[in-house]
Design an enzyme around this catalytic site. Sequence first.
Site, PDB file in Angstrom:
ATOM      1  N   ASP A 189     -30.606 -23.840  35.422  1.00 33.97           N
ATOM      2  CA  ASP A 189     -30.342 -23.728  33.972  1.00 33.97           C
ATOM      3  C   ASP A 189     -31.141 -24.703  33.108  1.00 33.97           C
ATOM      4  O   ASP A 189     -31.270 -24.500  31.915  1.00 33.97           O
ATOM      5  CB  ASP A 189     -28.849 -23.964  33.695  1.00 33.97           C
ATOM      6  CG  ASP A 189     -27.980 -22.861  34.275  1.00 33.97           C
ATOM      7  OD1 ASP A 189     -28.534 -21.814  34.653  1.00 33.97           O
ATOM      8  OD2 ASP A 189     -26.755 -23.056  34.346  1.00 33.97           O
ATOM      9  N   SER A 228     -42.786  -0.198  23.719  1.00 37.69           N
ATOM     10  CA  SER A 228     -41.573  -0.669  24.410  1.00 37.69           C
ATOM     11  C   SER A 228     -41.042  -1.905  23.693  1.00 37.69           C
ATOM     12  O   SER A 228     -41.797  -2.575  22.988  1.00 37.69           O
ATOM     13  CB  SER A 228     -41.890  -1.027  25.864  1.00 37.69           C
ATOM     14  OG  SER A 228     -42.828  -2.090  25.897  1.00 37.69           O
TER      15      SER A 228
END
Length: 326
Positions: free
Chosen positions: A131, A219
């Site tokens: 993290d 996209s």
Amino acid sequence: MTKFKRIGVLTSGGDAPGMNAAIRAVVRAGLSNNINITGIIRGYDGLVNGEFREMSSRKVSNIIHRGGTILKSARSEAFRTQEGRYKSYRNLIEEGIEALIVIGGDGTFTGARIFGEEYDFPIVGIPGTIDNDLFGTDMTIGFDTAINTVVEAVDKIRDTASSHERLFFIEVMGKDAGFIALRAGIATGAEAIFIPEVQTELDDFESYLFNGSNQRKSSNIVLVAEGDETGGAFKLADKVKIKFPQYDMRVTILGHIQRGGSPSAYDRYIASRLGVAAIEALMDNQRSIMVGLKHKEIDHIPFAQTIKHHKEADKTLMALLKTLNY
Ligand code: F6P
């Protein structure tokens, strides 16, 4: 200078690529200073239950490139109790372990701080979590590998997203922090990023879709940190679908793939440096500190600080992302 005869090492909390490289460094730095090293299995649970292994130099051969942790990891409930910590202390004394090195994140250091104070026991921490959310170190072990894994996965999703002209919501790890989403989002050219540290992304993203700035694009990729206040990628996609039903949307949760795999060169490098630094810190009478990296140099940060302070995500990167999407 403290002369230790035996130091214990454990890994705790969510595993992270590079933990093995850190274990190897701790073992070899200890042995080269005539300190015996005991591996403690399953994190703090192993302390409570007395699961100890003698670590020789050969036991850490050929592990620098391996993901996971050879010592296993756990989030221990027993160690949260006074009884569990008392048992741990008795086990350490019986085993002749005079100091500890703990490799993990916030929760790991919280446990270490409590135990260190209760029993006046020397403990040094090494930051290991994908993290990267630990205050006092620029990088944690595992973060670099995790973002590379995310980048590889998102690049693949981009291929199919472009072919079908789809909008993808991709959820990445980070229950309290958006470091993975931010860094990987920029590296993959994501059209938007949703992180717990910022609350205005939905408005921004909706106006981006309204204004049609996406018209030129075949996209759209949106990276969502699992801890974002919108509730994650599925919930966010549901919300967006109501206002923009014309979009062909898909959701992908990358999940634990982000925690595995062979560590990157950078993670192996910092793990090796931090492992040696942890042994040196203990020999230098340091205790209740984390060894971290500040501007590429080794730094010592008291547990009290790293636990209390929140590492800020660089919010200017959100503006950078907008610029890059112009
Ligand atoms: O702290 C590391 C981490 O991977 C977080 O990003 C994630 O929220 C959590 O661990 C998942 O934990 P578990 O593997 O216990 O589900």
